[in-house]
Write an enzyme that holds these catalytic residues in place. Structure first.
Site, short mmCIF file in Angstrom:
data_model
loop_
_atom_site.label_atom_id
_atom_site.label_comp_id
_atom_site.label_asym_id
_atom_site.label_seq_id
_atom_site.Cartn_x
_atom_site.Cartn_y
_atom_site.Cartn_z
N GLY A 186 6.15 44.24 40.14
CA GLY A 186 5.75 44.82 39.09
C GLY A 186 6.22 46.50 39.29
O GLY A 186 6.95 46.58 40.30
N SER A 187 5.26 47.41 38.66
CA SER A 187 5.48 48.68 38.84
C SER A 187 5.07 49.04 40.19
O SER A 187 4.00 48.56 40.42
CB SER A 187 4.80 49.46 37.64
N GLU A 208 7.03 43.74 45.13
CA GLU A 208 8.17 43.81 44.90
C GLU A 208 8.16 44.86 43.70
O GLU A 208 7.85 44.58 42.60
CB GLU A 208 8.77 42.50 44.18
N CYS A 242 15.50 45.49 37.47
CA CYS A 242 14.72 46.47 38.74
C CYS A 242 15.87 46.88 39.59
O CYS A 242 15.73 48.07 39.93
CB CYS A 242 13.69 45.64 39.49
N GLU A 332 12.03 55.72 36.70
CA GLU A 332 13.02 54.77 36.44
C GLU A 332 12.97 54.74 34.88
O GLU A 332 12.03 54.79 34.28
CB GLU A 332 12.15 53.26 36.99
P1 NAD Z 1 3.46 46.17 35.54
O1 NAD Z 1 3.05 46.68 37.03
O2 NAD Z 1 2.97 46.91 34.33
O3 NAD Z 1 2.84 44.73 35.47
C1 NAD Z 1 3.21 43.57 36.49
C2 NAD Z 1 2.02 42.51 36.25
O4 NAD Z 1 0.69 43.37 36.76
C3 NAD Z 1 1.61 42.25 34.92
O5 NAD Z 1 1.45 40.83 35.14
C4 NAD Z 1 0.41 42.91 34.45
O6 NAD Z 1 -0.47 41.78 33.85
C5 NAD Z 1 -0.34 43.09 35.83
N1 NAD Z 1 -0.89 44.47 35.61
C6 NAD Z 1 -0.66 45.42 34.93
N2 NAD Z 1 -1.38 46.31 35.20
C7 NAD Z 1 -2.43 46.11 35.93
C8 NAD Z 1 -3.64 46.59 36.56
N3 NAD Z 1 -4.01 47.91 36.29
N4 NAD Z 1 -4.20 45.84 37.57
C9 NAD Z 1 -3.93 44.57 37.89
N5 NAD Z 1 -2.79 43.84 37.22
C10 NAD Z 1 -2.21 44.70 36.40
O7 NAD Z 1 4.89 46.01 35.35
P2 NAD Z 1 5.79 45.50 34.28
O8 NAD Z 1 5.96 46.54 33.31
O9 NAD Z 1 5.63 44.10 33.78
O10 NAD Z 1 7.24 45.31 34.83
C11 NAD Z 1 8.14 46.36 35.11
C12 NAD Z 1 8.26 46.84 36.36
O11 NAD Z 1 8.40 45.66 37.24
C13 NAD Z 1 9.20 47.78 36.64
O12 NAD Z 1 8.85 48.88 37.28
C14 NAD Z 1 10.20 46.96 37.43
O13 NAD Z 1 11.43 48.12 38.35
C15 NAD Z 1 9.27 46.34 38.35
N6 NAD Z 1 10.21 45.15 38.84
C16 NAD Z 1 10.35 44.95 40.09
C17 NAD Z 1 10.92 43.77 40.60
C18 NAD Z 1 11.43 43.77 42.04
O14 NAD Z 1 11.79 42.67 42.49
N7 NAD Z 1 11.10 44.73 42.85
C19 NAD Z 1 11.49 43.05 39.77
C20 NAD Z 1 11.18 42.95 38.28
C21 NAD Z 1 10.65 44.13 37.79
#
Ligand code: NAD
Length: 456
Positions: A186-187, A208, A242, A332
């Site tokens: 995620g982010s 990741e 990503c 990003e």
């Molecule tokens: P996000 O970080 O908002 O959420 C990811 C996950 O974390 C979700 O399941 C969400 O429910 C959970 N989450 C959100 N806020 C949280 C909190 N405060 N506490 C605990 N859990 C929480 O990311 P997103 O918007 O779903 O995905 C997009 C981001 O992910 C982009 O920044 C992208 O670059 C990144 N990404 C990275 C990879 C990689 O392989 N490095 C792959 C795909 C996406």
């Protein structure tokens, strides 16, 4: 409910059942079959979430996962075997080996952009290594999340693998528990929250995360091919990748030509009426869609720039020379918007690249080998490609992951198995000889201690 599931997995792991390779293999095969049976339904769920084209769903979600499963099923026995290493003379006689062993229960939290693949690919390695797992898919891809829950429920007993659906609160609740491993995609912002929670229990993590990925095109590049490959890697999944190139740094002498070729390719890929193209996805979340629209405000557009609120559609868009302090260059982009920035001297590149440290991906298009080598060596980034974009994710032998701001750890293929295994070092000593040098009283001269070095 979370506490109950966690307790059930603890109890189940303690039975040692998952340490049997046949057990792991049986369930991986069962999962493989279920994904094969449900492949169309998975693609439909992805389409319902953000109109993901079926070709992209097969190529970047189900087939990637099936390839991981096939590889793991084939190799799991050899990966799980103890790995002998050379013995040290001081321990003579002995046999020394590394024994991979599962950590225990693993928590996998995944995002919405490749919602099936990014939940299931790590799961495959976690199970191959003998762990139990709880998956928390993204709430922003609800159809795929439900599909994942159904598949997992059908294939596994919940004390082995289970899905907990929900948003931030559910995720936060899960993070309060003690895990033996956490795998988060995620982010970077949320990655820091996950890391802090993990620290509470000294839980190892893979993070990741994200980055702002540069794509440099110099004067010697094959412009036509560069434009085609960049347009493909940028606009697949509507730019919600990503490792998509985030912005282009192009030598000023070839900028116009590159832009022309980018336009031609985009039109060729998606037609003149791009909104009606079945090959182009939508923005998956409203929040993100709104942020992308803000990024376009006040920018000079070279191409595209249209959107439809009802559909959360943004057309493939090229932005000309944005200011470095504008929202589009703040972080990003994660959508179908591509800034084009020109440079004249190589030295100028550093100002841009160093502003966004540790990108997840880094791309160079050039036929100048020294230039390629210099840039690839100079900067810290997760992974990258020369004369292409995104493709490094497809080789299972290359660990996929970030560094610094873009993450911790790398996975795919055997790397996933290794990541989810603790590598236990074991020495088995012979008992027929016991060299007395190490024992007190220390009568051996200190001169000899320095000479022998390895006394134990
Ligand atoms: P996000 O970080 O908002 O959420 C990811 C996950 O974390 C979700 O399941 C969400 O429910 C959970 N989450 C959100 N806020 C949280 C909190 N405060 N506490 C605990 N859990 C929480 O990311 P997103 O918007 O779903 O995905 C997009 C981001 O992910 C982009 O920044 C992208 O670059 C990144 N990404 C990275 C990879 C990689 O392989 N490095 C792959 C795909 C996406």
């Amino acid at each position: 409910m979370v506490k109950h599931l966690v307790a059930a997995q603890n109890e189940f792991f303690a039975t040692q059942k998952t340490k049997e390779v046949t057990y792991r293999k049986y369930y991986l095969k069962k999962l493989q079959q279920e994904i094969l049976d449900q492949e169309d339904a998975i693609c439909n769920a992805l389409y319902a979430d953000f109109k993901k084209p079926k070709f992209e769903s097969l190529a970047t979600e189900t087939q990637l996962v099936l390839a991981e499963l096939k590889h793991a099923i084939k190799n799991i026995r050899s990966w799980s075997e103890p790995n002998s290493v050379g013995a040290s003379l001081s321990n003579f006689p002995s046999k020394d080996w590394i024994q991979p062993e599962p950590y225990g229960k693993v928590l996998i939290i995944s995002p919405w952009n490749y919602p099936f693949m990014l939940a299931i690919a790590p799961l495959v390695g976690a199970l191959a290594a003998g762990n139990t797992a709880i998956l928390k898919p993204s709430e922003f891809s609800p159809h795929t999340s439900k599909m994942i829950a159904q598949i997992i429920q059908k294939v596994f007993p919940p004390e082995y693998v289970t899905v907990v659906e929900g948003g931030v609160e559910v995720s936060a609740q899960l993070l309060k528990e003690k895990w033996e491993y956490i795998f988060f995609t995620g982010s970077t912002r949320v990655g820091k929250i996950v890391y802090q929670s993990a620290a509470e229990h000294l839980t190892p993590v893979t993070l990741e995360l994200s980055g702002k990925n540069p794509c440099i095109v110099d004067e010697t590049a094959s412009i036509k091919l560069a434009a085609k490959r960049i347009a493909w890697g940028k606009f697949i999944n509507a730019g919600q990748t990503c490792i998509a190139p985030d912005y282009i740094l192009v030598h000023k002498n070839i900028k116009d030509s590159l832009v022309d070729h980018l336009k031609q390719n985009i039109t060729q890929f998606y037609g003149k009426e791009m909104e009606t193209s079945e090959s182009f996805a939508r923005i998956a979340t409203t929040k993100h869609y709104q942020e992308l629209k803000v990024m376009l405000e006040g920018q000079t557009l070279l191409f595209g720039g249209s959107f439809t609120d009802e559909e959360q559609y943004i057309s493939p868009t090229l932005v000309d020379e944005p200011q470095l302090d504008s929202p589009i260059m703040n972080g990003e982009i994660f959508g179908p918007i591509l800034p084009i920035i020109s440079y004249e001297e190589e030295d100028e590149l550093h100002e841009y690249i160093s502003k966004y440290p540790n990108p997840l991906a880094f791309y160079v298009f050039s036929s100048n080998k020294k230039f390629q080598k210099r840039l690839m060596g100079q900067y810290s980034f997760g992974g990258g490609a020369i004369n292409d974009v995104v493709v490094h994710i497809s080789n299972k032998d290359l660990p996929f992951g970030g560094v610094g701001q873009s993450g911790i750890g790398g996975y795919h293929g055997k790397h996933t198995f290794d990541l989810f295994s603790h590598h236990k070092s074991i020495i088995k000593r012979g008992t027929w000889l016991d060299v007395p040098l190490r024992y007190a009283p220390y009568n051996i001269s200190l001169k000899w201690v320095k000479k022998i070095k390895h006394l134990f």
